[in-house]
Write a protein that holds these residues in place. Structure first.
Motif, PDB file in Angstrom:
ATOM      1  N   LEU A 117       7.952  -1.896 -11.033  1.00 12.11           N
ATOM      2  CA  LEU A 117       6.878  -2.734 -10.516  1.00 12.11           C
ATOM      3  C   LEU A 117       6.781  -2.592  -9.015  1.00 12.11           C
ATOM      4  CD1 LEU A 117       8.207  -6.400 -10.521  1.00 12.11           C
ATOM      5  CD2 LEU A 117       9.638  -4.478 -11.098  1.00 12.11           C
ATOM      6  N   ASP A 118       5.710  -3.149  -8.433  1.00 10.01           N
ATOM      7  CA  ASP A 118       5.591  -3.129  -6.980  1.00 10.01           C
ATOM      8  C   ASP A 118       6.274  -4.371  -6.407  1.00 10.01           C
ATOM      9  OD1 ASP A 118       3.836  -5.263  -7.335  1.00 10.01           O
ATOM     10  OD2 ASP A 118       2.044  -4.031  -7.122  1.00 10.01           O
ATOM     11  N   MET A 119       6.012  -4.676  -5.135  1.00 11.72           N
ATOM     12  CA  MET A 119       6.727  -5.760  -4.475  1.00 11.72           C
ATOM     13  C   MET A 119       6.023  -7.117  -4.601  1.00 11.72           C
ATOM     14  SD  MET A 119       7.886  -3.644  -1.066  1.00 11.72           S
ATOM     15  CE  MET A 119       9.218  -4.718  -0.528  1.00 11.72           C
ATOM     16  N   ALA A 120       4.963  -7.181  -5.398  1.00 14.72           N
ATOM     17  CA  ALA A 120       4.236  -8.448  -5.551  1.00 14.72           C
ATOM     18  C   ALA A 120       5.101  -9.466  -6.295  1.00 14.72           C
ATOM     19  CB  ALA A 120       2.935  -8.211  -6.312  1.00 14.72           C
ATOM     20  N   PRO A 121       5.244 -10.672  -5.758  1.00 13.72           N
ATOM     21  CA  PRO A 121       6.087 -11.690  -6.408  1.00 13.72           C
ATOM     22  C   PRO A 121       5.588 -12.082  -7.796  1.00 13.72           C
ATOM     23  CG  PRO A 121       4.882 -12.637  -4.557  1.00 13.72           C
ATOM     24  CD  PRO A 121       4.706 -11.162  -4.477  1.00 13.72           C
ATOM     25  N   LYS A 145       5.366   3.272   1.474  1.00 12.79           N
ATOM     26  CA  LYS A 145       3.972   3.082   1.895  1.00 12.79           C
ATOM     27  C   LYS A 145       3.869   2.043   3.008  1.00 12.79           C
ATOM     28  CE  LYS A 145      -0.580   1.828   0.053  1.00 12.79           C
ATOM     29  NZ  LYS A 145      -1.299   1.228  -1.091  1.00 12.79           N
ATOM     30  N   LEU A 146       4.696   0.987   2.913  1.00 13.42           N
ATOM     31  CA  LEU A 146       4.689  -0.037   3.964  1.00 13.42           C
ATOM     32  C   LEU A 146       5.034   0.572   5.318  1.00 13.42           C
ATOM     33  CD1 LEU A 146       6.510  -3.075   2.277  1.00 13.42           C
ATOM     34  CD2 LEU A 146       4.084  -2.881   2.816  1.00 13.42           C
ATOM     35  N   ALA A 147       6.020   1.476   5.320  1.00 15.01           N
ATOM     36  CA  ALA A 147       6.443   2.102   6.578  1.00 15.01           C
ATOM     37  C   ALA A 147       5.333   2.988   7.145  1.00 15.01           C
ATOM     38  CB  ALA A 147       7.717   2.919   6.353  1.00 15.01           C
ATOM     39  N   TYR A 148       4.698   3.781   6.289  1.00 17.67           N
ATOM     40  CA  TYR A 148       3.621   4.651   6.769  1.00 17.67           C
ATOM     41  C   TYR A 148       2.416   3.838   7.240  1.00 17.67           C
ATOM     42  CZ  TYR A 148       6.049   8.849   5.235  1.00 17.67           C
ATOM     43  OH  TYR A 148       6.965   9.870   5.107  1.00 17.67           O
ATOM     44  N   GLU A 149       2.154   2.723   6.576  1.00 20.31           N
ATOM     45  CA  GLU A 149       1.050   1.853   7.005  1.00 20.31           C
ATOM     46  C   GLU A 149       1.359   1.229   8.365  1.00 20.31           C
ATOM     47  OE1 GLU A 149       0.575  -0.856   3.772  1.00 20.31           O
ATOM     48  OE2 GLU A 149      -0.824   0.449   2.686  1.00 20.31           O
ATOM     49  N   ALA A 150       2.638   0.940   8.610  1.00 18.69           N
ATOM     50  CA  ALA A 150       3.034   0.386   9.909  1.00 18.69           C
ATOM     51  C   ALA A 150       2.784   1.403  11.022  1.00 18.69           C
ATOM     52  CB  ALA A 150       4.510  -0.015   9.881  1.00 18.69           C
ATOM     53  N   VAL A 151       3.070   2.681  10.753  1.00 25.26           N
ATOM     54  CA  VAL A 151       2.815   3.750  11.730  1.00 25.26           C
ATOM     55  C   VAL A 151       1.313   3.845  12.003  1.00 25.26           C
ATOM     56  CG1 VAL A 151       3.000   6.223  12.209  1.00 25.26           C
ATOM     57  CG2 VAL A 151       4.868   5.048  11.036  1.00 25.26           C
ATOM     58  N   LEU A 201      -1.588  13.812   9.924  1.00 26.51           N
ATOM     59  CA  LEU A 201      -0.284  14.409  10.238  1.00 26.51           C
ATOM     60  C   LEU A 201       0.826  13.375  10.245  1.00 26.51           C
ATOM     61  CD1 LEU A 201       0.868  13.981  13.450  1.00 26.51           C
ATOM     62  CD2 LEU A 201      -1.220  15.258  13.922  1.00 26.51           C
ATOM     63  N   LEU A 202       0.480  12.107  10.483  1.00 30.04           N
ATOM     64  CA  LEU A 202       1.493  11.053  10.503  1.00 30.04           C
ATOM     65  C   LEU A 202       1.941  10.639   9.102  1.00 30.04           C
ATOM     66  CD1 LEU A 202       0.094   8.789  13.376  1.00 30.04           C
ATOM     67  CD2 LEU A 202       2.085  10.294  13.477  1.00 30.04           C
ATOM     68  N   PHE A 203       1.229  11.121   8.084  1.00 30.54           N
ATOM     69  CA  PHE A 203       1.646  10.876   6.698  1.00 30.54           C
ATOM     70  C   PHE A 203       2.579  11.976   6.189  1.00 30.54           C
ATOM     71  CE2 PHE A 203      -2.289   8.214   6.284  1.00 30.54           C
ATOM     72  CZ  PHE A 203      -1.674   7.067   5.817  1.00 30.54           C
ATOM     73  N   ALA A 234       9.808   5.914   9.720  1.00 27.99           N
ATOM     74  CA  ALA A 234       9.171   6.024   8.400  1.00 27.99           C
ATOM     75  C   ALA A 234       9.747   7.197   7.621  1.00 27.99           C
ATOM     76  CB  ALA A 234       7.659   6.179   8.566  1.00 27.99           C
ATOM     77  N   LEU A 235       9.952   8.331   8.307  1.00 28.02           N
ATOM     78  CA  LEU A 235      10.529   9.509   7.642  1.00 28.02           C
ATOM     79  C   LEU A 235      11.957   9.235   7.175  1.00 28.02           C
ATOM     80  CD1 LEU A 235       9.398  12.586   9.805  1.00 28.02           C
ATOM     81  CD2 LEU A 235       8.490  11.828   7.604  1.00 28.02           C
ATOM     82  N   GLN A 236      12.719   8.543   8.013  1.00 22.73           N
ATOM     83  CA  GLN A 236      14.119   8.246   7.675  1.00 22.73           C
ATOM     84  C   GLN A 236      14.211   7.372   6.426  1.00 22.73           C
ATOM     85  OE1 GLN A 236      15.811   6.567  11.247  1.00 22.73           O
ATOM     86  NE2 GLN A 236      15.471   8.446  12.411  1.00 22.73           N
ATOM     87  N   LEU A 237      13.287   6.432   6.285  1.00 23.22           N
ATOM     88  CA  LEU A 237      13.284   5.586   5.090  1.00 23.22           C
ATOM     89  C   LEU A 237      13.025   6.439   3.853  1.00 23.22           C
ATOM     90  CD1 LEU A 237      13.434   2.786   3.807  1.00 23.22           C
ATOM     91  CD2 LEU A 237      10.980   2.521   4.265  1.00 23.22           C
ATOM     92  N   GLY A 238      12.093   7.371   3.951  1.00 19.66           N
ATOM     93  CA  GLY A 238      11.815   8.273   2.840  1.00 19.66           C
ATOM     94  C   GLY A 238      13.014   9.110   2.471  1.00 19.66           C
ATOM     95  N   ARG A 239      13.771   9.563   3.484  1.00 19.30           N
ATOM     96  CA  ARG A 239      14.962  10.392   3.234  1.00 19.30           C
ATOM     97  C   ARG A 239      16.045   9.617   2.498  1.00 19.30           C
ATOM     98  NH1 ARG A 239      14.657  11.779   9.023  1.00 19.30           N
ATOM     99  NH2 ARG A 239      13.149  13.492   9.240  1.00 19.30           N
TER     100      ARG A 239
END
Length: 328
Positions: A117-121, A145-151, A201-203, A234-239
């Motif tokens: 599931l996603d993060m929706a309560p 996705k949250l991290a990339y949206e923050a960027v 490019l930031l994605f 954001a990249l580090q979280l993906g790794r």
């Protein structure tokens, strides 16, 4: 090989030079089994196909027409084909979805081993109540996705600043009688264009940049070092998700990333860090089987494609009937 893509009655009517609207009415009332469909009376509110319940399922939401949301529960084993659809309930209220799922016996629901599931309560409440013996797995792609949206949020803020600065300089030029000439970088971008054209490019990781994107990134990070730091976070979280297979190690690496995000001083990343802290148990469950909600996202894409093939949804109940014929 036969083309199995859905075709609208209007398209058939146009092709055979007959009244497409009349053909659709005839199909709905006489040629299809819609009028005798056992779920027709309540289909717009809910559909249930308990025979499709499996041990590994996904739960997500999708928009059917005019932004009307439905909660969709799917069986991963069906791989988006026939037998994939378990339930579809109008809205996202946990109480409404739970009432429908309670029509399935507790014995069957207790056989479910894992729910992604996603993060929706609301989704978490539905899963916990309806499938009490299942392990809940927060989708890693929603976290990333949250991290990339923050960027992207940081990039957009800088772009608004650049637009505002340009407006001020244009006004100053008018007042002083001097023509405003924007700064043009060596790649041909103005500052405003640099920020607008850096979106894609930031994605992507640096290894997937084209030579043009690489030069654009160099110019971007030279002027906005905070944006580079956020991109790296954001990249580090993906790794963490990509390279970690052990749950214990995953816990350690997520804790280390959390610490970096807190120290970076970026408000949006601090918010993400707190979201991860709130959901860390279900996020860590990803490392058990590396399960994601990709099957649910794929199913949603199929619903959108199906809807597009018919140029929107005019009759929700009949649309759901056709959807159930294919996927339930």
């Amino acid at each position: 090989m036969l083309d199995t893509k859905p075709v609208s009655c209007k398209s058939l009517g146009d092709y055979y030079h007959v009244d497409g609207k009349l053909l659709e009415e005839q199909y709905v009332h006489f040629l299809s089994d819609y009028m005798t469909w056992d779920q027709r009376e309540h289909a717009e509110e809910w559909m249930l196909f308990e025979e499709n319940l499996g041990e590994y399922i996904s739960i997500d939401e999708t928009a059917l027409s005019q932004g009307e949301l439905y909660t969709v529960i799917t069986n991963k084993a069906a791989k988006g084909k026939k037998g994939a659809l378990i339930a579809m309930v109008k809205g996202t209220k946990s109480e409404d979805v739970r009432k429908v799922l309670e029509r399935i016996s507790a014995r069957k629901r207790n056989n479910v081993k894992e729910v992604t599931l996603d993060m929706a309560p609301t989704m978490e409440r539905i899963a916990k109540h309806s499938f009490p013996k299942a392990s809940l797995v927060t989708d890693r792609f929603h976290v990333q996705k949250l991290a990339y949206e923050a960027v992207q949020d940081m990039r957009i803020q800088y772009r608004w600043q650049a637009i505002e600065q340009e407006n001020k300089e244009i006004e100053l030029g008018k007042e002083t009688g001097m023509r405003y000439i924007p700064e043009v970088l060596d790649n041909g971008d103005t500052i405003k264009q640099l920020l607008a054209r850096s979106r894609y490019l930031l994605f992507k990781p640096e290894s997937k940049w084209t030579p043009t994107q690489r030069r654009r990134a160099e110019l971007l990070f030279e002027r906005y070092p905070d944006l580079e730091r956020a991109y790296e976070l954001a990249l580090q979280l993906g790794r963490v998700f990509h390279s970690t297979k052990d749950k214990g190690l995953g816990f350690t690496r997520l804790a280390q990333w959390y610490d970096k995000a807190e120290k970076a001083g970026f408000k949006s990343f601090q918010t993400i860090a707190r979201s991860i802290q709130s959901h860390y148990l279900t996020i860590l469950n990803y490392f058990d089987n590396r399960s994601t909600n990709a099957s649910a996202e794929s199913f949603n894409a199929k619903i959108k494609a199906f809807r597009s093939a018919f140029r929107g949804v005019r009759n929700n109940s009949f649309f759901l009937f056709r959807l159930s014929n294919i996927y339930a």
